[in-house]
Design a protein around this motif. Structure first.
Motif, PDB file in Angstrom:
ATOM      1  N   ALA A 301       0.817  -1.213   0.000  1.00 48.28           N
ATOM      2  CA  ALA A 301       0.000   0.000   0.000  1.00 48.28           C
ATOM      3  C   ALA A 301       0.854   1.268   0.000  1.00 48.28           C
ATOM      4  N   GLY A 302       2.167   1.127   0.112  1.00 49.47           N
ATOM      5  CA  GLY A 302       3.041   2.302   0.171  1.00 49.47           C
ATOM      6  C   GLY A 302       2.847   3.103   1.445  1.00 49.47           C
ATOM      7  N   ASP A 303       2.439   2.424   2.493  1.00 50.95           N
ATOM      8  CA  ASP A 303       2.119   3.099   3.754  1.00 50.95           C
ATOM      9  C   ASP A 303       3.395   3.368   4.556  1.00 50.95           C
ATOM     10  N   PRO A 304       3.605   4.607   5.025  1.00 51.24           N
ATOM     11  CA  PRO A 304       4.832   4.932   5.775  1.00 51.24           C
ATOM     12  C   PRO A 304       4.992   4.122   7.060  1.00 51.24           C
ATOM     13  N   ARG A 305       3.937   3.530   7.557  1.00 53.52           N
ATOM     14  CA  ARG A 305       4.042   2.738   8.789  1.00 53.52           C
ATOM     15  C   ARG A 305       4.756   1.411   8.570  1.00 53.52           C
ATOM     16  N   THR A 306       4.983   1.053   7.316  1.00 51.73           N
ATOM     17  CA  THR A 306       5.520  -0.285   7.059  1.00 51.73           C
ATOM     18  C   THR A 306       6.896  -0.508   7.670  1.00 51.73           C
TER      19      THR A 306
ATOM     20  N   TYR B  17       5.502  12.529  14.630  1.00 47.96           N
ATOM     21  CA  TYR B  17       6.848  12.032  14.925  1.00 47.96           C
ATOM     22  C   TYR B  17       7.695  13.044  15.687  1.00 47.96           C
ATOM     23  N   GLN B  42      10.305   7.120   6.171  1.00 50.06           N
ATOM     24  CA  GLN B  42       8.870   7.301   6.427  1.00 50.06           C
ATOM     25  C   GLN B  42       8.383   8.585   5.772  1.00 50.06           C
ATOM     26  N   MET B  45       8.052   8.109   2.019  1.00 53.96           N
ATOM     27  CA  MET B  45       6.853   7.327   1.692  1.00 53.96           C
ATOM     28  C   MET B  45       5.577   8.146   1.899  1.00 53.96           C
ATOM     29  N   PHE B  46       5.577   8.963   2.952  1.00 56.53           N
ATOM     30  CA  PHE B  46       4.409   9.830   3.191  1.00 56.53           C
ATOM     31  C   PHE B  46       4.214  10.794   2.025  1.00 56.53           C
ATOM     32  N   LYS B  49       2.914   8.912  -1.064  1.00 56.71           N
ATOM     33  CA  LYS B  49       1.546   8.387  -0.944  1.00 56.71           C
ATOM     34  C   LYS B  49       0.517   9.525  -0.869  1.00 56.71           C
TER      35      LYS B  49
END
Lengths: 376, 84
Positions: A301-306, B17, B42, B45-46, B49
């Motif tokens: 999903a390209g989710d930053p939490r990964t 964060y 992170q 990726m943020f 997305k």
């Protein structure tokens, strides 16, 4: 979580491959301390090295759950072989994520096809978890970089054709690609390790290795924060899944042994203290798989939490597999410490899982910090 | 998308964060060591997305990521060239 029909089919194919080509021979790999070249070529022909590489570079553009299932099966068969999938994938993913267009064109197709085998070279004799303090030096000179330093514990360093090297450049950690045939690069095999004996580890010594500027991955100063972090995230993901597979191997060995071995006039499986260990194994392997599935879902999903969820999955899975392997050896009694059974290998390999791609202690630090961010 | 709209999306992510409610738009939070080792990826990726853009190797300059203003400028520039 339910797998798609395609993922189920892929899992079955991985299982058949491992049952035929890996699991029956894994003890021999361990004894001989190498993965046979024919098996590496077979993996290449089967397309597993390019499973998650985009089609434009000759890969299969698979999803991360399918990739995880491959790692699970490889981990079940041979943790050393899983390590090849791990480090090769880390190099490919680092290039895919942060390589220039030219670097991608030059290497990704070959990596996806297995024509070139990659290895990740971060750790050094004096530097492990403290990645930003690597002592290997890269000096920019006359349109080239000159690398000097030593890397240690490089999995598949004996076999790799291409290394992703993290070095200090202008005082900042930076990522470079280094070909095996670069003048000045020498390799020394590392043998007789406790676990991962067939992972063909090596020490790399770089003595004035000249590489052209286009071997830079990312930019100067971003070698750890972006390149290595990204590669290690993929590495942790594969290791987490590999632990699930190794945990399954422990469980399957324990179920089989306790269903055949008789003590005090009854099968071991009837003894409640044995059932306790079997139960813990089933529950912990199931939990680890769910954490890995969650991390894979977030990756797709390209989710930053990964990144954080992958750390959580790797930490839990590697911790659980050591306990599962200890219990498996315990269940097997004296047979468990003999070469007649593979479970002593499971234990030796399980322990390595807690060390590679970020030790459990590093995961604990990262996860605890995350807790204060997420929940406070 | 206006700069203010971009900032309105960036700030909630950052403040999850970075526990510093008075963080200024031009304040360098990388230099102040307010973030952990996973944060840099992170953040990438943020950005990708949330704004449906691709951060590439030639974007890897600390001045593109070290403050609310710099991230917003990067996004603005990318939306101009990549759409989104």
């Amino acid at each position: 979580m339910e797998l798609t029909k395609e993922q189920e089919q892929a899992r079955e194919a991985f299982k058949v491959f491992v049952n035929e080509h890996v699991a029956p021979h894994a003890d021999a790999f361990d004894r001989e301390q190498r993965i046979p070249e024919e098996l590496i070529m077979l993996i290449a022909q089967t397309g597993y090295f390019g499973l998650i590489v985009p089609e434009q570079y000759g890969g299969k553009a698979g999803d991360m759950i399918t990739y995880g299932l491959l790692c699970e099966e490889m981990g079940r068969g041979s943790a050393s072989l899983l390590s090849l999938i791990t480090v090769h994938g880390m190099v490919a993913q680092a290039i895919l994520r942060w390589g220039s267009s030219a670097v991608k064109e030059r290497w990704l197709r070959k990596l996806a096809a297995g024509e070139v085998i990659g290895a990740f070279a971060l750790t050094e004799p004096n530097v492990g978890s403290d990645a930003k303090s690597v002592e290997t030096i890269a000096v920019k000179k006359d349109g080239e970089f000159v690398l000097n330093g030593t890397k240690r514990w490089t999995s598949f360093g004996q076999r790799a054709d291409l290394f992703l090297i993290i070095a200090q450049c202008e005082g900042k950690p930076t990522a470079f690609l280094l070909k095996k045939d670069t003048p000045g690069l020498s390799l020394e095999p590392i043998k007789d390790t406790f676990g991962f004996r067939a992972a063909m580890m090596a020490e790399l010594t770089m003595n004035n290795c000249h590489i052209t500027e286009d071997n830079l991955v990312g930019r100067i100063g971003f070698g750890v924060t972006h390149v290595a972090t990204h590669a290690l995230d993929y590495g942790r993901y594969t290791v987490g899944w590999g632990c699930v597979g190794l945990g399954r191997a422990c469980l399957e060995a324990s179920l089989s042994y306790t269903a055949q071995r008789v003590q005090f006039g009854t099968y071991l499986r009837k003894h409640q203290l044995i059932q306790h260990m079997i139960t813990d194994m089933i529950v912990s392997v199931t939990a680890a798989r769910l954490l890995c599935l969650n991390a894979g879902y977030l990756k797709d999903a390209g989710d930053p939490r990964t990144g954080m969820e992958t750390s959580i999955a790797k930490y839990f899975a590697s911790t659980m597999v050591v306990k599962a392997a200890l219990d498996t050896v315990q269940i097997h009694g004296a047979n468990g410490i003999s070469n007649d059974y593979p479970v002593q290998r499971y234990l030796r390999d399980a322990k390595v899982m807690e060390i590679i791609e970020g030790s459990s202690q590093m995961q604990q630090i990262i996860i605890a910090r995350y807790g204060y961010q997420e929940y406070l | 998308m206006t700069l203010d709209e971009i900032k309105a999306k960036v700030k909630p992510f950052l403040f999850k964060y970075i526990k510093k409610p008075d963080l200024k738009d031009d304040e360098d939070f990388f230099a102040s060591k307010l973030i952990n080792s996973l944060f840099a990826m992170q953040l990438v990726m943020f950005i990708e997305k949330e704004f449906k853009i691709k951060v590439e190797d030639n974007d890897l300059q600390i001045k593109n990521f070290n403050s609310i203003d710099s991230i917003s400028a990067l996004v603005t520039g990318k939306l101009g060239t990549q759409g989104g």
